[in-house]
Design an enzyme around this catalytic site. Structure first.
Site, short mmCIF file in Angstrom:
data_model
loop_
_atom_site.label_atom_id
_atom_site.label_comp_id
_atom_site.label_asym_id
_atom_site.label_seq_id
_atom_site.Cartn_x
_atom_site.Cartn_y
_atom_site.Cartn_z
N PHE A 1 0.19 2.48 6.07
CA PHE A 1 0.08 1.35 6.57
C PHE A 1 0.68 0.06 6.59
CE2 PHE A 1 -3.33 3.77 4.34
CZ PHE A 1 -3.98 5.01 5.20
N THR B 1 1.06 -1.30 -0.34
CA THR B 1 -0.43 0.27 0.41
C THR B 1 0.91 1.21 0.00
OG1 THR B 1 -2.10 -1.54 1.32
CG2 THR B 1 -1.99 1.05 1.27
N GLY C 1 -7.78 -6.50 0.74
CA GLY C 1 -8.42 -6.15 0.18
C GLY C 1 -10.23 -5.99 0.62
N GLY D 1 -24.06 1.48 28.44
CA GLY D 1 -22.66 2.50 28.32
C GLY D 1 -21.87 1.21 28.95
N GLU E 1 -3.76 -15.26 2.94
CA GLU E 1 -4.65 -14.27 3.03
C GLU E 1 -5.48 -13.48 3.08
OE1 GLU E 1 -3.28 -9.62 2.85
OE2 GLU E 1 -2.36 -10.86 1.31
#
Length: 380
Positions: free
Chosen positions: A157, A127, A365, A341, A243
């Site tokens: 990344f 990337t 992807g 909460g 992957e």
């Protein structure tokens, strides 16, 4: 959750993984979250415990196990204890298989033993700031200069990017050849011009080091070309199904983990004088969540069996990746709502599962890319 796809030896190994995680990871993970990185020593401990690089042949220090179920077990068990920091899956399931398949004998002798022992940590740099899922859009270049390539460009990344000793860089060696001009170069720690940027500040998975990398006139020896020049895009496409399968496996394990968290909470938390699980809406919600997780597990098992038989297609992998990760995000969102909460409080596991899960539909992807792959296979 053990299913019929696993056998007795896998169950024994699962217990080994659990013991390792309980001793070496769980007590320290909160600190690693604060630090933004996992210590290198953990990698060496994982190597000693036999948790890395199952497919590396014995002659290079590995176990030589061609059985992806062991890979899946490590990812599943790490997911179930919220151990999102150790980048073992990126190393074992995604990067080292490139070395096993494509590396020359000299390269295997040089790199694989360290990968198995945890002395060498790996990353893959695909990337870029301007190119994500579209690999053909990469701008990083590697110019042939005789006995070496001159590498220039930037990546972002990159998982394991701070710790990595060895980075497979996707670069253009022939700018005029389109996808046929992409090659894989192995950049090693200490090469002049190879710099790491900041450890990126993500909304989740804080203990997993994720970096920006830059390459300025890096001299990469021809001996560090992985496979053949110009074949990089094809190599990447060959490895993507595995992957995406492991991402799907992690997502299914996460979905099951979220269901368990929610059932336990629904039994213990009281409102209006009774456990919230006794309210029909919540009971129905949990019934839907448990059923959807079971369906996802059956789909994963089918894909895993196909992979073991070398029959998993790119379409199969795209289906399990998008379906399981989208389900993971759906269930964890419902889980936060069920917790009220408390679901928004970081000390509750459901909150960590919420922020850690969001990346799953993006990396490997995006969901949209997976649907595009599937859609094309339908002749549409």
């Amino acid at each position: 959750m053990t299913t019929s796809v696993f056998e007795a030896e896998h169950d024994d190994f699962r217990q080994t993984v659990r013991t390792f995680l309980e001793k070496e990871v769980v007590p320290h993970h909160d600190q690693w979250e604060a630090d933004g990185i996992v210590p290198r020593e953990l990698w060496r401990k994982a190597g000693t415990a036999g948790l890395l690089c199952f497919d590396v042949p014995e002659e290079y220090g590995g176990p030589g196990i061609d059985d992806f179920r062991f890979n899946v077990i490590v990812s599943e068990e790490a997911t179930k204890v919220g151990a999102s920091g150790p980048g073992f899956s990126v190393h074992t399931d995604i990067i080292v298989p490139y070395l096993v398949t494509l590396a020359s004998e000299e390269q295997k002798q040089r790199w694989l033993p360290g990968c198995v022992s945890g002395e060498i940590i790996t990353a893959i740099a695909m990337t870029e700031p301007g190119a994500g899922s579209d690999l053909q859009g990469i701008r990083t270049t590697a110019v042939d200069a005789g006995d070496h390539f001159v590498l220039n460009g930037s990546k972002t990344f990159i998982s394991n990017g701070i710790n990595a000793d060895l980075v497979i860089v996707v670069a253009r060696t022939d700018p005029e050849a389109g996808h046929q001009g992409i090659s894989l170069l192995v950049v090693e720690r200490g090469m002049a011009g190879f710099e790491r940027g900041r450890n990126l500040d993500k909304i989740g998975m804080h203990a997993q080091d994720t970096a920006e990398l830059s390459f300025t006139d890096v001299r990469v020896p021809k001996e560090n070309l992985l496979g053949e020049a110009g074949q990089g895009f094809i190599y990447l496409m060959m490895n993507l199904p595995q992957e995406r399968l492991i991402i799907g496996a992690q997502a299914v394990a996460a979905a099951e983990y979220v269901v368990e968290l929610c059932i336990d909470y629904a039994r213990q938390r009281e409102a209006f004088g009774r456990p919230i699980g006794k309210f029909q809406h919540n009971r129905f919600l949990l019934a839907e969540m448990a059923t959807e997780a079971r369906v996802a597990r059956a789909f994963l098992d089918d894909c895993l069996r196909k992979h073991l038989d070398k029959e998993l297609t790119a379409v199969d992998a795209a289906m399990i990746k998008w379906w399981a990760t989208e389900l993971q995000n759906k269930l964890v969102n419902q889980g936060v709502q069920l917790h009220g909460g408390y679901g928004y409080m970081r000390e509750y596991p459901i909150a960590k599962a919420y922020v850690d899960s969001r990346i799953s539909t993006i990396y490997g992807g995006t969901t949209e890319i997976q649907k595009e792959i599937i859609g094309r296979s339908l002749g549409i």
